[in-house]
Motif scaffolding. Structure first.
Motif, PDB file in Angstrom:
ATOM      1  N   THR A 224      -0.500  16.215  13.838  1.00 38.95           N
ATOM      2  CA  THR A 224      -0.962  17.068  13.100  1.00 38.95           C
ATOM      3  C   THR A 224      -2.514  17.647  13.112  1.00 38.95           C
ATOM      4  N   GLY A 225      -3.328  16.978  13.672  1.00 44.30           N
ATOM      5  CA  GLY A 225      -4.589  17.288  13.892  1.00 44.30           C
ATOM      6  C   GLY A 225      -5.430  17.122  12.441  1.00 44.30           C
ATOM      7  N   THR A 226      -4.723  16.265  11.671  1.00 43.12           N
ATOM      8  CA  THR A 226      -5.355  15.986  10.200  1.00 43.12           C
ATOM      9  C   THR A 226      -6.165  14.725  10.311  1.00 43.12           C
ATOM     10  N   ARG A 227      -6.986  14.376   9.165  1.00 46.05           N
ATOM     11  CA  ARG A 227      -7.658  13.333   9.048  1.00 46.05           C
ATOM     12  C   ARG A 227      -7.246  12.719   7.558  1.00 46.05           C
ATOM     13  N   PRO A 228      -7.655  11.286   7.379  1.00 41.72           N
ATOM     14  CA  PRO A 228      -7.461  10.959   6.244  1.00 41.72           C
ATOM     15  C   PRO A 228      -8.064  11.559   5.005  1.00 41.72           C
ATOM     16  N   GLY A 229      -9.304  12.022   5.068  1.00 46.50           N
ATOM     17  CA  GLY A 229      -9.791  13.060   4.257  1.00 46.50           C
ATOM     18  C   GLY A 229      -9.212  14.084   3.698  1.00 46.50           C
ATOM     19  N   ASP A 230      -8.277  14.798   4.437  1.00 48.59           N
ATOM     20  CA  ASP A 230      -7.611  15.837   4.225  1.00 48.59           C
ATOM     21  C   ASP A 230      -6.708  15.797   2.922  1.00 48.59           C
ATOM     22  N   PHE A 231      -6.428  14.296   2.512  1.00 46.28           N
ATOM     23  CA  PHE A 231      -5.395  14.059   1.586  1.00 46.28           C
ATOM     24  C   PHE A 231      -5.974  13.435   0.448  1.00 46.28           C
ATOM     25  N   ASP A 232      -5.573  13.568  -0.812  1.00 43.31           N
ATOM     26  CA  ASP A 232      -6.049  13.129  -2.076  1.00 43.31           C
ATOM     27  C   ASP A 232      -5.809  11.609  -2.183  1.00 43.31           C
ATOM     28  N   ALA A 233      -4.768  11.216  -1.429  1.00 41.14           N
ATOM     29  CA  ALA A 233      -4.429   9.576  -1.530  1.00 41.14           C
ATOM     30  C   ALA A 233      -3.492   9.538  -0.384  1.00 41.14           C
ATOM     31  N   ILE A 234      -3.304   8.215   0.266  1.00 43.83           N
ATOM     32  CA  ILE A 234      -2.431   7.822   1.415  1.00 43.83           C
ATOM     33  C   ILE A 234      -1.926   6.483   0.661  1.00 43.83           C
ATOM     34  N   PHE A 235      -0.479   6.394   0.313  1.00 45.46           N
ATOM     35  CA  PHE A 235       0.193   5.278  -0.342  1.00 45.46           C
ATOM     36  C   PHE A 235       0.984   4.557   0.947  1.00 45.46           C
ATOM     37  N   THR A 236       0.739   3.449   1.272  1.00 46.12           N
ATOM     38  CA  THR A 236       1.966   2.361   1.897  1.00 46.12           C
ATOM     39  C   THR A 236       2.443   1.623   0.831  1.00 46.12           C
ATOM     40  N   GLY A 237       3.831   1.256   1.454  1.00 41.87           N
ATOM     41  CA  GLY A 237       4.885   0.502   0.575  1.00 41.87           C
ATOM     42  C   GLY A 237       5.339  -0.291   1.459  1.00 41.87           C
ATOM     43  N   ASP A 238       5.317  -1.643   1.356  1.00 46.60           N
ATOM     44  CA  ASP A 238       4.157  -2.506   0.636  1.00 46.60           C
ATOM     45  C   ASP A 238       3.528  -3.668   1.478  1.00 46.60           C
ATOM     46  N   LEU A 239       2.552  -3.534   1.560  1.00 52.89           N
ATOM     47  CA  LEU A 239       1.577  -4.336   2.545  1.00 52.89           C
ATOM     48  C   LEU A 239       1.135  -5.440   1.639  1.00 52.89           C
ATOM     49  N   GLY A 240       1.063  -5.190   0.486  1.00 54.11           N
ATOM     50  CA  GLY A 240       0.145  -6.406  -0.570  1.00 54.11           C
ATOM     51  C   GLY A 240      -1.177  -6.437  -0.067  1.00 54.11           C
ATOM     52  N   GLN A 241      -1.843  -7.393  -0.805  1.00 54.66           N
ATOM     53  CA  GLN A 241      -3.489  -7.559  -0.636  1.00 54.66           C
ATOM     54  C   GLN A 241      -3.491  -8.151   0.782  1.00 54.66           C
ATOM     55  N   VAL A 242      -2.864  -8.949   1.539  1.00 57.82           N
ATOM     56  CA  VAL A 242      -3.068  -9.194   2.814  1.00 57.82           C
ATOM     57  C   VAL A 242      -3.045  -8.369   3.893  1.00 57.82           C
ATOM     58  N   GLY A 243      -1.611  -7.380   3.736  1.00 58.44           N
ATOM     59  CA  GLY A 243      -1.420  -6.302   4.680  1.00 58.44           C
ATOM     60  C   GLY A 243      -2.506  -5.114   4.602  1.00 58.44           C
ATOM     61  N   THR A 244      -3.007  -4.742   3.020  1.00 60.60           N
ATOM     62  CA  THR A 244      -3.944  -4.062   2.887  1.00 60.60           C
ATOM     63  C   THR A 244      -4.956  -4.132   3.675  1.00 60.60           C
ATOM     64  N   THR A 245      -5.761  -5.243   3.739  1.00 50.76           N
ATOM     65  CA  THR A 245      -6.998  -5.701   4.225  1.00 50.76           C
ATOM     66  C   THR A 245      -6.619  -5.519   5.693  1.00 50.76           C
ATOM     67  N   LEU A 246      -5.577  -5.804   6.519  1.00 60.27           N
ATOM     68  CA  LEU A 246      -5.558  -5.674   7.886  1.00 60.27           C
ATOM     69  C   LEU A 246      -5.304  -4.175   8.280  1.00 60.27           C
ATOM     70  N   LEU A 247      -4.741  -3.446   7.471  1.00 56.24           N
ATOM     71  CA  LEU A 247      -4.618  -2.081   7.790  1.00 56.24           C
ATOM     72  C   LEU A 247      -5.786  -1.399   7.699  1.00 56.24           C
ATOM     73  N   HIS A 248      -6.748  -1.749   6.687  1.00 55.40           N
ATOM     74  CA  HIS A 248      -8.160  -1.166   6.889  1.00 55.40           C
ATOM     75  C   HIS A 248      -8.906  -1.546   7.770  1.00 55.40           C
ATOM     76  N   GLU A 249      -8.549  -2.879   8.546  1.00 60.08           N
ATOM     77  CA  GLU A 249      -9.443  -3.373   9.516  1.00 60.08           C
ATOM     78  C   GLU A 249      -9.027  -2.559  10.886  1.00 60.08           C
ATOM     79  N   MET A 250      -7.775  -2.539  10.925  1.00 62.75           N
ATOM     80  CA  MET A 250      -7.062  -1.726  12.030  1.00 62.75           C
ATOM     81  C   MET A 250      -7.588  -0.229  12.228  1.00 62.75           C
ATOM     82  N   MET A 251      -7.629   0.559  10.892  1.00 66.46           N
ATOM     83  CA  MET A 251      -7.722   2.160  11.057  1.00 66.46           C
ATOM     84  C   MET A 251      -9.217   2.189  11.258  1.00 66.46           C
ATOM     85  N   ALA A 252     -10.163   1.310  10.966  1.00 60.50           N
ATOM     86  CA  ALA A 252     -11.465   1.174  10.960  1.00 60.50           C
ATOM     87  C   ALA A 252     -12.015   1.081  12.570  1.00 60.50           C
ATOM     88  N   HIS A 253     -11.171   0.199  13.056  1.00 61.92           N
ATOM     89  CA  HIS A 253     -11.404  -0.003  14.378  1.00 61.92           C
ATOM     90  C   HIS A 253     -10.868   1.100  15.315  1.00 61.92           C
TER      91      HIS A 253
END
Length: 342
Positions: A224-253
């Motif tokens: 779509t040519g968009t970026r995360p900042g184009d959205f007010d929020a991005i929701f996932t369901g449901d990674l919990g605390q462990v999966g959330t940490t991993l997602l942030h690491e992967m997206m930062a990478h």
């Protein structure tokens, strides 16, 4: 006609979520979203209504949720053209028995915890194409039924690991209509691809599902040519605390940080105070958070554009016992506020 961009279908004339509802159990009644549920049930076995098992109780949980949703939509069950529904029980039996009672045209889904957004994607495509006017998307889970099926019966008294997640006793339902109706517009739908990070620990669903969430998000942004900042929020369901940490690491990478990310498994419970280990999970978790947290904020204008993903771990009790890894998948819908989406 819808536009295809990679794995994403964009709706120039968006279908809408016209009504929604959520029903939860005792644990959910003690969480931070309790006040936003349409109904909370202290006895999730529904013994007072004649149920003899937790599995029957889950079907009744779904039925209560659908009835609430249809009542808010102002229609009867006879006016529903099609229902997409699923749960965690073998062969989607909770949904099968619910639809036996409702008697509406029914397409059963199994996407594990991704089922709600899978249903929304299919319902939005169906409504947008004009194949049906009133389409239900529905999913549920039940803590006791899920523990018996996938882990150990509650009577066993097994100790839960810190990476484990608490399966929500909850159901969520949405009624979708075509473009031109009032409601929350579904701007796009992204069907995910199966990812297998070779996780084999059935008590670490977050690690199994996080790569799928990252994969679907990156595919969406690229298509779509968009970026995360184009959205007010991005929701996932449901990674919990462990999966959330991993997602942030992967997206930062991937040089695509998601600082506006929220996880349904961390929203439905007070993770620090409710003894739910890493957070919530289950096919009813993201469905309930969508109905109690996300859609109301789009309706009142607090959010104008969000991405909503549901993630699923695609194993069975048989494959787990055979030593198979646990593949994951994530589906995504883009939702807008009523004033900006039509």
């Amino acid at each position: 006609m819808a536009i295809r961009r990679g794995d994403t279908v964009i709706f120039p004339h968006p279908p809408v979520i016209a009504a929604w509802a959520a029903v939860g159990g005792k644990k959910e009644s003690e969480g931070p979203l309790a006040a936003a549920f349409d109904e909370l049930v202290e006895d999730a076995s529904f013994k007072s209504e004649g149920c003899k098992s937790w599995e029957q109780g889950e079907s009744l949980l779904q039925e209560h949720c659908v009835n609430r949703c249809l009542r808010k939509a102002g229609i009867s069950k006879k006016e529903v053209d099609l229902a997409f529904a699923g749960d965690l029980q073998a062969q989607c039996t909770a949904s099968n028995y619910t639809m036996r009672t409702l008697g509406v045209p029914f397409a059963g889904l199994y996407g594990a915890c991704s089922t709600m957004t899978e249903g929304l994607c299919l319902a939005a495509m169906t409504a947008s194409a004009g194949y049906a006017r009133q389409v239900l998307a529905l999913s549920s889970s039940h803590f006791c039924a899920a523990e018996r099926e996938f882990r150990t019966p509650l009577e066993y008294g097994g100790k839960r690991t810190t990476t484990a997640q608490w399966t929500a006793t909850a159901a969520g339902a949405c009624l979708l209509r075509g473009a031109g109706n009032a409601g929350i517009p579904v701007l796009s739908a992204t069907i995910g691809r199966v990812c297998d990070p070779q996780v084999k620990d059935i008590n670490n669903m977050g690690a199994a599902m996080a790569p799928a969430a990252a994969s679907t998000l990156l595919a969406y942004f690229e298509g779509t040519g968009t970026r995360p900042g184009d959205f007010d929020a991005i929701f996932t369901g449901d990674l919990g605390q462990v999966g959330t940490t991993l997602l942030h690491e992967m997206m930062a990478h991937a040089h695509c940080p998601v600082d506006n990310h929220r996880d349904c498994g961390c929203l439905i419970y007070d993770v620090e105070g409710q003894n739910v280990q890493s957070g919530g999970s289950g096919a009813g978790c993201s469905a309930a958070v969508l109905a109690t947290y996300v859609l109301p904020r789009l309706l009142n204008g607090e959010y104008h554009r969000v991405l909503f993903l549901s993630t699923g771990a695609l194993m069975s009790q048989t494959t787990f016992l055979q030593g198979e890894s646990i593949p994951g998948i994530a589906h995504c819908v883009e939702l807008g506020s009523p004033e900006g989406g039509n």
